[in-house]
Every structure is written in structure tokens, then in C-alpha cells.
Enzyme design. Structure first.
Site, mmCIF file in Angstrom:
data_model
loop_
_atom_site.group_PDB
_atom_site.id
_atom_site.type_symbol
_atom_site.label_atom_id
_atom_site.label_comp_id
_atom_site.label_asym_id
_atom_site.label_seq_id
_atom_site.Cartn_x
_atom_site.Cartn_y
_atom_site.Cartn_z
ATOM 1 N N ARG A 535 48.294 42.186 25.881
ATOM 2 C CA ARG A 535 46.691 42.211 25.935
ATOM 3 C C ARG A 535 46.183 40.719 26.037
ATOM 4 O O ARG A 535 46.745 39.758 25.349
ATOM 5 C CB ARG A 535 46.359 43.098 24.858
ATOM 6 C CG ARG A 535 46.643 44.602 25.134
ATOM 7 C CD ARG A 535 45.667 45.006 26.188
ATOM 8 N NE ARG A 535 44.528 45.123 25.941
ATOM 9 C CZ ARG A 535 43.737 46.128 25.470
ATOM 10 N NH1 ARG A 535 44.478 47.332 25.510
ATOM 11 N NH2 ARG A 535 42.463 46.360 25.115
ATOM 12 N N LYS A 646 61.978 42.398 24.252
ATOM 13 C CA LYS A 646 62.456 42.875 25.710
ATOM 14 C C LYS A 646 62.918 41.703 26.574
ATOM 15 O O LYS A 646 63.555 41.888 27.198
ATOM 16 C CB LYS A 646 60.902 43.469 26.175
ATOM 17 C CG LYS A 646 60.672 44.935 25.539
ATOM 18 C CD LYS A 646 59.211 45.418 25.916
ATOM 19 C CE LYS A 646 59.100 46.183 24.822
ATOM 20 N NZ LYS A 646 57.466 46.818 25.043
#
Ligand code: 26V
Length: 797
Positions: A535, A646
Site C-alpha cells: 500500500r 514472500k
């Protein structure tokens, strides 16, 4: 149906024909997706029923994870993987001339969350099921998930998201299990055999209808449930103006709120919170009641976990049920409630801490307000015993003060466990943000470092890398991700390292294709893929990344001999619609991209790509192709981060601050395998409490900084010369709250180290391998096991 390829093909074709009345050739990819989805759901249903039956009949404790957001993305690929039938279906479809990947692309991305918090909830559900733990998700079935982002002239434009347009094959509507949720009205007292009791009357009722979604565990026959509640008008005509009533009820679950904006005072958001909590608790207590006689044992059989403070009304709502409906005394109810509820805090940003004005909450939820008020009274009395006469201190810790209800305080007072999401974050909670509470209840506080499911983020997103890993160390790591550490033995294996590079190259090619498809731009796959996806927020400092790009650009313009190692800077970020500054940064990134990409002196070396509408599906294509992961938040501000994990698991190297879980990544990797720069959390916190930072010193003291800052306002961006004053002001007039200029020099020099390191191919591959090898700790299986053992006390079924 899925154990024999021929049989699968036969059933698939037959169902396709039966459902659509067309031959295969005539059906669309979406038709094919839909039929395959139905078949898989049907296949899941036996185990789903069995798992649900076990949950219903077994005498083991069940945990309910309450979250206002879930960000699962697509289900098909993940379900096939966890069921272990990907290969068979892929082959079968191939025989029919159908590409599974293309079908998967036709599933809408379930984006019922804003970012990290919602994605964490989705990872936890995957881990709960995969560990055969009795844990279920409870959430809201928003008609529109997080807005769809488009860029128009470099500006963000938001469109309503439409994930339900073609239906959602995985859900099962359960109208028989609907619950009525009361809002407004008043509280009436009455005497029940001499005992003073209360009831909520004249309420407007909204019907909560559950939609159950199966959560398939990894090859273990466990199928848990994610129950999403949808608001509908109640069949009884409560209201005179029926149309208005219909509109107002359906509005409750129409939109997901973009969370990282100031939404205090939005009554609909509060309705959503109570709606989730009330529907969930009605259904849990109902199930409990059918199974057990003694409500006094509720907390022994039921755990309620609240994901941030959004579902904190579970505390007063459970009190209400126990007192008003189960006839317990306050003390009995309080004991049960506080032993049921556990709470995770996900941010220390003060502007993100939820507070609800009494004037809004009290009329909407009159009985709930009475109970919160009473909790506050008793709690303040407890504080008075602890700190007699210290009004100031009590006021600071109170649940209700200055006409506002502080949701975090209610969560701490009403729960037995409060956890942060990374070591550093938990320490900051204990020693700063929540220190008063920590002093009072030291035993409640604990840390649970976040994790990500390696099934979606490695096995599914990167089958090429998974295959290579399995070839090297067998497939034990799939069920025990800590076994990835066995990869360390290939540290000096040239052939293995070469194959690792080949995998990365394949994934870079695939991402390059995606970029071309989405933007029309061709990227250089020989360049370093440097990525920041998350974001958009000032504290995440996309601006610092932009400053680095402008620095490289300016240097190339100034010194024609200077040739940086080719690099493609890739961004993905949504800004909250009302967040003015974040939208300016979006425009800036697009302006820089335009400038850089169209300049043939520089675009052979650097390119800037800003991908529209970053979401889970896009993320699955981005992480495996990344080489440099940007985790550059102002130290102390990012509670954990999960994107960082990730990237690491897919072999990217991190350039980052010692913030959130980066700290624990560095602990595991050692300094040589991660690029750390910038202020430390304690330095930032010191500046913030004692002052002493002057961005002007850096502006005047560093020509590179001065040039870039000036370019924001001096017409350097010809089509948007007046667009970036707000950014300039945030740095110089508003004292650069996030220390962009302070960390600039350190960031730039660390980027030069990254560039040098990349050019030593073998050493880079070793570092990349080390990142993969040490990433097992960051599997959410580890995180969820810790929650299960240390907080929830639940066992594998
Ligand atoms: C909310 C708000 C609302 C007001 C304006 C500023 C602001 C900034 C952030 C937020 C989000 C708060 C909750 C949240 O999503 N936290 C994220 O949780 C992730 C999962 O634990 C974690 O990895 C991220 O570091 C954390 O930011």
C-alpha cells in the site's frame, strides 16, 4: 472423479454440456472455469462435511478468527494444489486443448481486504487447515472488495470492484442459519424474579445471512470453513418505508472500507463491525448450546481471536449474551469473556488506533454502550486501586475518555492475550505505545512474528523453484518448511546455483510478458528487477525509492560516462482514496516513469514500471521474478511486513531498514545476505520524542538532495509542474516526519553496494540461496503453531 484422468475428462465435458448446453468449442473460458470450480467444490464437499461434523461433535476446543478483512485472492489454483490434483487436471485439460492457467485467469480475485492485515488472515486460514487445527474464519461478504485502481494521466482513479459479478463458485449460501442483528432502539429494564434485567427494544433489525467457503488443508483431508456474513432486509416489515429499509440494510455489507484512511465517525463502518461480531457470536453460542449444557465452560471450548480492534465489540457482545440471555452475573460473564478473547495489534501508528465517539456508538448500539460503560467503570476502579489519586494516569488508560471509546484499551482490558506481530513491534508496544498496560498486565503481552503460507507464495506462485528445491532436498519441506535449511548444503554447488539463476530468469521473462500485456512496455530481462509493492503510505517511503531513481537519472545526465548497471524499478501500490499525499506520490512515480522511460539516453539502463491495480494475483507473478526487494519503511513504523517474507522465500535480496520482521530476517541471514541501511528504531523514536532533526541541514548539506527536492517544484516535470508542492512541503516545511532526507545518503550508498554485489553472479546466487534456505521460519505454519500452542491451546484434530 479426480483419481483418473480419463474419467475427469469425461465428467468435465459432460458437465460443461449440461450446464451450458454448448459443445466444448463453443464454451468460453469463464464457462470452463465455472464448471471446473463446481467439480472441485463437489469433490471437496465430502471432506468438508466430515470436518464440520468433527468440529460439531468432538469435545475439543474450537477457535474462531474474527477479522473484518480477508484477502485470499483466487481459490482454484490453491485448492488444486492443496488437494494434490493439479497435475491430473492440467494433463486432462491439455488433452482437451485447454490451458489450465488460462482458466485460472478467469477467476475473480477475492479482495476483501486492504493489504497486510487481510492477507495475513488468509494465510492463517490456509495454515490452520493445513495443520488440521480446529480454527475457522469469520468475516464479511462485501459486495465490493477493495476498489479497482486505474491510472488516468498518471493520477489514481478508483472504480468499484465487482468480484461477485459472475458469481462465486466456492461459496454456499446458508439462509437457514441467518441471524437477526439489532441496531438503534432503546434499552428497557425489567425485573426477572427480583433481578434487574435489560432488553433492547424498538430496534431496526438487519438479517445476517452466512455464506460458507471451504478452506482446504494441504493434502490432509481437513476442510475448515470461512464464514462470510451478508446483510439483507429481514423478512418481517419492520419499517414503514420498505425501500429505504432495504437500501439501508444492504448497505451494511456493500463496501469494504479502505482502512488506511481516517474513517472515524463513519457510522456504516461501526455497523459492519457490530454486524460481524453479533452474527458470529450468535452462531457460535447457538452451536455451543446444542453441544454442551454448561455455559460456564464456554471459554474452555471456544477461543475468539480478534484481528486488530475492528472486531473488539465481541467483548461487550459476549458479555451481553452471557448476562442478558444466559442469566450469568457480571463477574461470571467477565471471567468467561476475558478468558475467551485474544487480541492481535497490527500497528503502533497513533492515527490508526480506533476510537469511536460515544455520540455515535451509544444510539446505534444502546445495550452494548451500557456494557462498555460498565466495563470502563469497573476497570477504572481497578486502576484507582493500583494508582490511587493519580487521575492523570487513570485518564490516560481509561477505555472511555473525552467522549471517545478507545478500542485498543477495551481490547487489552477484555482479553487474556495481547500480541504484536514481530519482535521489534512487540517490544515497542511493551516499552512505549502500551507501556502503561504492560506494567499492569505483563503476562498478557507476547509476540507472534508474522508468517506467510509457503504453499501459495512458493509452491503455487513458483512451481519452477519448488521443483528445483524438491529435486535437491526431497519434498519434506512442503510439510515442514524449516527443512528448506537443507538447501544450505548447495552453497558451493555451481550447477545448482546456475539452475537457481535459470529459474529466476524464467520468472523474470514471465513477469516481463505480464508487464508488456498490461502496459505495452518492453522491459530488459537482463536488468536487475527491483520491486516495491505494498500500500502507498508515507511511512513506507515509496518516496525514498523515487529519490534514488531521480538520483541515478540526474547523475547520468550530469556525467555522460556514468553507466549504472541496468535496472528495472517496479512499483505496485494503491492509495486510500482520501489520502492526498499518497495520491501525489502515485502521480510522482508515474511522472518519473514517463520522464525516464521516454529518455533514450537513460532508458537503456533504467526503466520505471508502475503496475495498475496491485492485488494478490499480480503479487503471485511479481514475487518470484524479483531480485531486489524494497523494505524501506521508517524504522519503528512497519509493525512486521509480510511482503518482505514472500520476496525472501523466492530468492530476492532485501534492501531494508531494521524495521518490523526485517530485523528477524537479518538475524537469520546474517549481515552479508541482506542490505541494511538507515536509522534504527530507537534513533527514530528518540528524534520523535526529543527533536533534533532538521531536514534543511540535509537539503543544504547534500547537493543531490537539493537538486531532487527542487525538481519537485521547478518545472522539471513539465506536465505536472504544480503537482508536487505538497511533497516538497512534507519534507521541508513539515519537517520530514518519516526521515526520507535523513536516510537518503545511507540508502544511496547501500544501493551502490547492491549494484556491485549483483555483478558478482556467483556470490549473488549464494545470497539468494541463503534467503530461500532461511525462509522456512517465516512460513505461517510456524506462526499459527505458536498461536495454537501458546495462546489458543488447541490441538490437531
Ligand atoms: C491504518 C491506518 C489508518 C489511519 C491512517 C494511517 C493508517 C496506517 C496503517 C493502517 C493499517 C493498520 C493495520 C494494518 O494493516 N497493519 C499491518 O498488519 C500487517 C499484518 O500484521 C503487518 O505486516 C503490517 O506491517 C501492518 O502495517
Amino acid at each position: 472423479m479426480f483419481s483418473d484422468k480419463e474419467q475427469f475428462k469425461e465428467v468435465f465435458l459432460r458437465k460443461l454440456e449440461m450446464t451450458y448446453g454448448k459443445s466444448v468449442e463453443e464454451t468460453s473460458k469463464r464457462d470452463q472455469f465455472h464448471v471446473l470450480g463446481m467439480m472441485v467444490r463437489e469433490y471437496i464437499s465430502k471432506d468438508w462435511i466430515k470436518s464440520a461434523e468433527k468440529a460439531r461433535t468432538s469435545k475439543s476446543k474450537q477457535v474462531y478468527y474474527l477479522s473484518i478483512e480477508y484477502l485470499p485472492g483466487r481459490f482454484l489454483g490453491n485448492n488444486l494444489l492443496n488437494l494434490g490434483i493439479t497435475g491430473l487436471i492440467k494433463d486432462g485439460l491439455n488433452d482437451l486443448g485447454i490451458d489450465l492457467a488460462e482458466i485460472e485467469d478467469h477467476e475473480a480475485d477475492a479482495g476483501l481486504g486492504n493489504g497486510g492485515l487481510g492477507r495475513l488472515a488468509a494465510c492463517f486460514l490456509d495454515s490452520l487447515a493445513s495443520l488440521s487445527l480446529p480454527g475457522h474464519g469469520c468475516g464479511i461478504r462485501y459486495k465490493h472488495g477493495l476498489f479497482e485502481q486505474k491510472f488516468v494521466d498518471g493520477f489514481q482513479v478508483e472504480l468499484p470492484e465487482q468480484w461477485l459479478r459472475h458469481g462465486f463458485v466456492w461459496e454456499v449460501r446458508k439462509p437457514d442459519l441467518a441471524e437477526e442483528i439489532p441496531f438503534w432502539g432503546t434499552v428497557e429494564s425489567y425485573s426477572d424474579g427480583g433481578r434487574l434485567k435489560f432488553r433492547h427494544i424498538d430496534a431496526v433489525k438487519v438479517l445476517a445471512v452466512p455464506y460458507d467457503v471451504p478452506v482446504v488443508g494441504y493434502q490432509n483431508k481437513t476442510v475448515n470453513t470461512l464464514r462470510l456474513w451478508s446483510a439483507e432486509p429481514s423478512p418481517v416489515p419492520w419499517q414503514k418505508d420498505i425501500m429505504k429499509y432495504k437500501r439501508e440494510t444492504e448497505a451494511v455489507t456493500e463496501f469494504l472500507y479502505p482502512n488506511d484512511t481516517h474513517d472515524e465517525g463513519k457510522i456504516l463502518r461501526l455497523k459492519q463491525q457490530y454486524f460481524l461480531v453479533a452474527a458470529t457470536l450468535k452462531s457460535i453460542v447457538g452451536t455451543f448450546r446444542k453441544k454442551y449444557k454448561d455455559i460456564h465452560r464456554f471459554h474452555e471450548m471456544v477461543g475468539l481471536h480478534i484481528n486488530d480492534t475492528h472486531p473488539v465489540l465481541a467483548i461487550p457482545e459476549l458479555m451481553r449474551i452471557l448476562i442478558d440471555e444466559e442469566n450469568l452475573t457480571w463477574d461470571e460473564a467477565w471471567k468467561i469473556t476475558t478468558q475467551c478473547i485474544s487480541y492481535t495489534n497490527h500497528t503502533t501508528l497513533s492515527e490508526a488506533l480506533e476510537k469511536w465517539p460515544v455520540r455515535i456508538l451509544a444510539p446505534l448500539l444502546p445495550r452494548i454502550y451500557m456494557i462498555i460503560h460498565e466495563i470502563n467503570e469497573r476497570y477504572c476502579q481497578e486502576l484507582w486501586q493500583e494508582y490511587p489519586g493519580n487521575w492523570n494516569h487513570i485518564e490516560q488508560m481509561a477505555i472511555i475518555a473525552h467522549g471517545e471509546i478507545r478500542m485498543a484499551h477495551l481490547a487489552i482490558a477484555g482479553s487474556f492475550s495481547v500480541n504484536g506481530v514481530a519482535k521489534l513491534h512487540t517490544e515497542i508496544l511493551k516499552t512505549r505505545e502500551m507501556q502503561n498496560f504492560y506494567k499492569l498486565y505483563p503476562d498478557k503481552f507476547n509476540n507472534k512474528t508474522n508468517g506467510i503460507t509457503h504453499r501459495r507464495w512458493l509452491m503455487k506462485a513458483n512451481p519452477e523453484l519448488s521443483g528445483l528445491i524438491t529435486e535437491a532436498i526431497g519434498d519434506g519441506w512442503k510439510k515442514s518448511p524449516e527443512e528448506l535449511e537443507m538447501l544450505n548444503q548447495f552453497d558451493n554447488d555451481e550447477a545448482f546455483l546456475r539452475r537457481l539463476r535459470e529459474v529466476k530468469r524464467t520468472k523474470k521473462h514471465q513477469l516481463a510478458d505480464r508487464i508488456h500485456k498490461n502496459t505495452g512496455l518492453k522491459v530488459n530481462v537482463d536488468s536487475i528487477f527491483d520491486v516495491q509493492v505494498k500500500r502507498l503510505h508515507a511511512y513506507k517511503r515509496q518516496l525514498l525509492n523515487v529519490f534514488h531513481i531521480l538520483y541515478v537519472y540526474n547523475r547520468m545526465k550530469e556525467d555522460k560516462q556514468y553507466k549504472p548497471y541496468p535496472r528495472t524499478f517496479i512499483f505496485g501500490a494503491k492509495a486510500s482514496p482520501g489520502y492526498y499525499y499518497a495520491k501525489k506520490v502515485i502521480k510522482l512515480i508515474n511522472s518519473v516513469a514517463e520522464k525516464v522511460n521516454s529518455d533514450c539516453e537513460v532508458n537503456k539502463y533504467i526503466q520505471v514500471i508502475f503496475l495498475e491495480n496491485y492485488n494478490v494475483s499480480l503479487a503471485e507473478e511479481i514475487f518470484p521474478a524479483t531480485e531486489v526487494s524494497e523494505q524501506i519503511s521508517t524504522a519503528s513504523k512497519e509493525a512486521s511486513g509480510t511482503g518482505n517474507m514472500k520476496f525472501m522465500m523466492n530468492g530476492a535480496l532485501t534492501i531494508g531498514t531494521l524495521d518490523g520482521a526485517n530485523v528477524e530476517m537479518e538475524e537469520r541471514l546474517g549481515r552479508d545476505n541482506i542490505f541494511i541501511f538507515g536509522l534504527h528504531a530507537d534513533q527514530v523514536l528518540n528524534y520523535l520524542s526529543n527533536g533534533g532533526y532538521s531536514p534543511y541541514d540535509y537539503y543544504h548539506g547534500d547537493e543531490r538532495i537539493q537538486l531532487i527536492c527542487n525538481q519537485l517544484i521547478n518545472g522539471f516535470f513539465p506536465n505536472s509542474s504544480d503537482q508536487f508542492e505538497a511533497i516538497f512541503d512534507s519534507l521541508l516545511t513539515e519537517n520530514d516526519q518519516f526521515f526520507v532526507l535523513r536516510d537518503f545518503a545511507s540508502y544511496i550508498s547501500t544501493q551502490r553496494k547492491v549494484e556491485a554485489a549483483y555483478q558478482d553472479e556467483k556470490s549473488w546466487s549464494k545470497k539468494s540461496l541463503k534467503n530461500i534456505a532461511m525462509s522456512g521460519f517465516f512460513s505461517s505454519d510456524r506462526t499459527v503453531k505458536e498461536y495454537a500452542d501458546e495462546i489458543w491451546k488447541i490441538q490437531t484434530i
